[in-house]
Each structure stands twice: as structure tokens, then as C-alpha cells.
Design a protein around this motif. Structure first.
Motif, PDB file in Angstrom:
ATOM      1  N   ASN A   1       0.829  -1.214   0.000  1.00  0.00           N
ATOM      2  CA  ASN A   1       0.000   0.000   0.000  1.00  0.00           C
ATOM      3  C   ASN A   1       0.861   1.261   0.000  1.00  0.00           C
ATOM      4  N   TRP A   2       2.004   1.204   0.708  1.00  0.00           N
ATOM      5  CA  TRP A   2       2.901   2.363   0.716  1.00  0.00           C
ATOM      6  C   TRP A   2       3.442   2.634  -0.683  1.00  0.00           C
ATOM      7  N   LEU A   3       3.813   1.594  -1.406  1.00  0.00           N
ATOM      8  CA  LEU A   3       4.293   1.779  -2.778  1.00  0.00           C
ATOM      9  C   LEU A   3       3.162   2.234  -3.699  1.00  0.00           C
ATOM     10  N   GLN A   4       1.955   1.769  -3.458  1.00  0.00           N
ATOM     11  CA  GLN A   4       0.832   2.220  -4.275  1.00  0.00           C
ATOM     12  C   GLN A   4       0.553   3.702  -4.080  1.00  0.00           C
ATOM     13  N   ARG A   5       0.729   4.174  -2.844  1.00  0.00           N
ATOM     14  CA  ARG A   5       0.528   5.606  -2.612  1.00  0.00           C
ATOM     15  C   ARG A   5       1.602   6.439  -3.307  1.00  0.00           C
ATOM     16  N   ARG A   6       2.700   5.804  -3.687  1.00  0.00           N
ATOM     17  CA  ARG A   6       3.730   6.487  -4.484  1.00  0.00           C
ATOM     18  C   ARG A   6       3.462   6.325  -5.978  1.00  0.00           C
ATOM     19  N   ARG A   7       2.218   5.991  -6.336  1.00  0.00           N
ATOM     20  CA  ARG A   7       1.732   5.905  -7.720  1.00  0.00           C
ATOM     21  C   ARG A   7       2.374   4.760  -8.500  1.00  0.00           C
ATOM     22  N   LEU A   8       2.691   3.690  -7.836  1.00  0.00           N
ATOM     23  CA  LEU A   8       3.132   2.485  -8.535  1.00  0.00           C
ATOM     24  C   LEU A   8       1.938   1.570  -8.739  1.00  0.00           C
TER      25      LEU A   8
ATOM     26  N   ALA B   1       4.115  -3.143  -7.442  1.00  0.00           N
ATOM     27  CA  ALA B   1       4.391  -3.021  -6.010  1.00  0.00           C
ATOM     28  C   ALA B   1       4.495  -4.392  -5.351  1.00  0.00           C
TER      29      ALA B   1
ATOM     30  N   ARG C   1      -0.278  -1.773  -8.668  1.00  0.00           N
ATOM     31  CA  ARG C   1      -0.280  -2.777  -7.595  1.00  0.00           C
ATOM     32  C   ARG C   1       0.550  -4.001  -7.980  1.00  0.00           C
TER      33      ARG C   1
END
Length: 393
Positions: free
Chosen positions: A62-69, A74, A71
Motif C-alpha cells: 500500500n505504501w508503494l501504491q501511494r507512491r503511484r506504482l 508493487a 499494484r
């Protein structure tokens, strides 16, 4: 002449009390559920371990997804990082085990010397020896008296000799290869299931809600809170275990115990197993310190280090780290650990607390399972019963 009329009662027979029926049905359902958990553990244990791994890695995804990666990317990055860390730790452990295997035979004389020094302390004293002899004499007299009351035709049972067939080396090798293959296949299955759960988290959640039915907003709130609590608990447990293993490795290295980083890493992993893991993690460095040092100073320093880390971790670090992350009472954790250990062995110990957290959260949001919240929650009974209901926004 008046003919008496027979009065026929039309009152229906009293049915069995609903409370008794509910108790019997709940008991039968609980017994069937326990049997299913026991006989289906070959499939359920990998599934539960995969869910636990997915809960542990989901915050990073989820942290990587919030950086616009995306899923998928991520999940791939998180799994690659986790597998690289595990393989690196396994490589370091393998190297240190090989070094210990070459070094331990040189300490054989030291071990024999210490055992000879300990032999007088372990030998029973004169009083203990006389008490032991007295107890043996009483036991023999009781056995003789018992035989005197037996019928004269009673004979001692015959001992049947059983021929033991020794297995060849090739058969043992095949068994070893099969065992290792099964374990590797289980690990691969757990990893594949964890990747699928991470990739299709929303879809699996929707399918589970549709399968359970009932009040969908309440079920959605229960699942969301369960996942959040379990992820927070696993993250806190990982931090606590690393905060125990790293100082232990550094302390053992300063003391001079061989394989210090191996024992620190092993203590970190074993602390995921409640109650049994910390004891096993402390045995190995103590035994090695006993074998390596000609005197007793290394053993005493190692024992002091382990005792200090246990006191600080149990009384300071764990209460601050866990706090209200689980919402489960200590008695519930102990009972849950015993129950799941009986069902699934050491794996059950690892899964006991996360499963109990899920049950408590389900009981908090669903009225039919409210008794779970009352029994297992760390909140006071009045507060647990009057927990606020979920209101969708």
C-alpha cells in the motif's frame, strides 16, 4: 341421566426450550468445526500462512501504491525484496553453521572436563541416596505382597519377539528427499497463494463478503478492521523481534560466542513462536558458550545478556510496541495458543494471536458472534457488550 363429557385438551405439547436447542446446535457446529480444522490442516495451514504473509506485506504494498506504482509492480518489488532478504539470511546461516561444524570437534576435551567438574554436584548426597534406597525397598516389598495375592495359575505374560528389519541407505535417502520435496512444495504453495492474495485483495474481499451475505456494511467493517489490526500486530512483532535479535547478536559477538549472528537471527525468528520460541532461542548460545569457554565466565555473561534482553523486551518494549494493537486479553492469548498448538502444532502457535484478533473483531461487529468479543477482548465486559455499531458513511 347425565353422560360425562371427556374433555380433550387442545393445548399443543411444550416444545424443547429454544436455549437448549441453540446450545446443542452451537456445540455440534463447534465440534464439526474443530474436526474440520484437524483433518483439513494439510490444506488450511498453507492457506493460513499465506494469509499471514499477505497481511504482513500488505502495508508495504500500500505504501508503494501511494507512491503511484501499479499494484502488480508493487507486489513484485515487495516479494522480491522479502525473498532476497530471506535468501541472504539463509546463506549467512549456512556459512556460519559450516564454520561451527568444523570448530566444535576441537572443543570436545573442554566439554568432557566441564562434565567431570559437574559430576560431583550432580551425584546425590548420602541422605538422598538413603531415601532412594528406602523407596526402592518399599516398592519391592509392595510388589512381592501383590504377587502373593495373585491366583496360583497366573503366569507372567509371554514376551513376543519381533524381528526388526533394518532399512537400507537408499530407502532412507529416498525418504529424506521426499520429505524435503514436500516441505519445499509447501513453501512454494504458500508464496504463490500470498502473491495471489496481494494481487487480488479487493476481489477476494468482495467475494468473501458476497459468500457470507448478511449485513454487508458490517461485514466490510469487520474485515477491514481485522486486516488493519493483524497487519499492525505483525509489524510491531517484527520490530520487537529485530530489536531483540540485533542486540543479542552484538552482545554474543562482544562476549566471543561463535556464530553470534546466527544465534541472533535464530532468536529473531523463534520469537514469532510464543512461549516456546524464546526458550529455544536461548538454549543454543548457552550450550555453545558452555562448550567453547574453558571456564564459566562466557556462560555467565551469555546468561546475563539473555536475561537482560528478556526483562527489557517483556516489560518495556512489548507493552509499548503492542499496546492496543491486538485488543485481545492475555488470558485469551494463552488459551488460543494452547488450542491452536494442539490442533496444528508449532504453526498453530504462530497463527494463534492473529486468528484470535480476527475472531474478536468479528464478534465486535456481528451480533451472533458478540460472545467472542466479550470472552476474548481486552476491553472491560460492559464496554465490550456495548461496543458501538458500524454506521456506513
Amino acid at each position: 341421566m347425565n353422560i360425562p363429557h371427556t374433555v380433550i385438551s387442545t393445548t399443543p405439547a411444550q416444545p424443547v426450550m429454544p436455549g437448549v436447542q441453540r446450545f446443542v446446535l452451537c456445540g455440534a457446529a463447534l465440534a464439526l468445526g474443530i474436526l474440520g480444522l484437524h483433518f483439513g490442516k494439510a490444506l488450511l495451514i498453507p492457506l493460513a500462512l499465506a494469509a499471514l504473509l499477505a497481511f504482513a506485506l500488505d502495508p508495504a504494498v500500500n505504501w508503494l501504491q501511494r507512491r503511484r506504482l501499479p499494484r502488480g509492480l508493487a507486489v513484485g518489488l515487495v516479494m522480491t525484496f522479502a525473498m532476497t532478504g530471506l535468501l541472504g539470511a539463509a546463506a549467512v546461516a549456512t556459512v556460519q553453521v559450516g564454520e561451527l561444524g568444523q570448530e566444535l570437534p576441537t572443543h570436545r576435551q573442554n566439554i568432557q572436563k566441564k562434565l567431570r567438574e559437574l559430576r560431583p554436584a550432580l551425584t546425590p548426597s548420602g541422605t538422598t541416596r538413603e531415601v532412594t534406597r528406602l523407596m526402592d525397598m518399599v516398592a519391592r516389598e509392595v510388589e512381592t505382597t501383590t504377587r502373593a495375592f495373585e491366583p496360583p495359575g497366573t503366569a507372567a505374560p509371554k514376551v513376543q519377539q519381533v524381528a526388526v528389519e533394518t532399512r537400507s541407505g537408499s530407502a532412507r535417502t529416498i525418504d529424506l528427499v521426499m520429505t524435503v520435496g514436500v516441505q519445499l512444495a509447501t513453501v512454494a504453495l504458500v508464496l504463490i497463494l500470498a502473491v495471489i492474495m496481494l494481487l487480488q485483495r479487493a476481489e477476494l474481499r468482495d467475494r468473501l463478503l458476497r459468500l457470507l451475505g448478511g449485513d454487508t456494511p458490517r461485514m466490510a467493517a469487520a474485515l477491514t478492521e481485522s486486516g488493519r489490526r493483524v497487519s499492525r500486530y505483525l509489524t510491531a512483532q517484527l520490530m520487537v523481534n529485530l530489536g531483540y535479535g540485533l542486540p543479542m547478536a552484538l552482545g554474543l559477538w562482544c562476549i566471543g560466542v561463535p556464530g553470534a549472528w546466527l544465534w541472533g537471527g535464530l532468536a529473531t525468528v523463534l520469537r514469532f513462536v510464543p512461549y516456546l520460541g524464546p526458550a529455544l532461542g536461548a538454549v543454543f548460545p548457552l550450550v555453545l558458550a558452555f562448550a567453547v569457554d574453558p571456564g564459566w565466565s562466557m556462560v555467565l555473561w551469555t546468561l546475563g545478556l539473555i536475561a537482560t534482553l528478556e526483562l527489557v523486551s517483556n516489560n518495556v518494549v512489548e507493552p509499548l510496541a503492542y499496546g492496543g494493537s491486538t485488543g485481545v486479553s492475555p488470558l485469551a492469548v494463552l488459551l488460543s495458543a494452547a488450542f491452536w498448538a494442539l490442533l496444528w502444532g508449532p504453526v498453530g502457535l504462530v497463527l494463534a494471536t492473529p486468528l484470535t484478533v480476527c475472531l474478536v473483531v468479528m464478534g465486535r461487529h456481528l451480533a451472533p458472534l458478540r460472545f467472542l468479543d466479550v470472552l476474548f477482548s481486552s476491553a472491560p465486559p460492559r464496554q465490550a457488550v456495548s461496543a458501538p455499531s458500524y454506521t456506513p458513511r
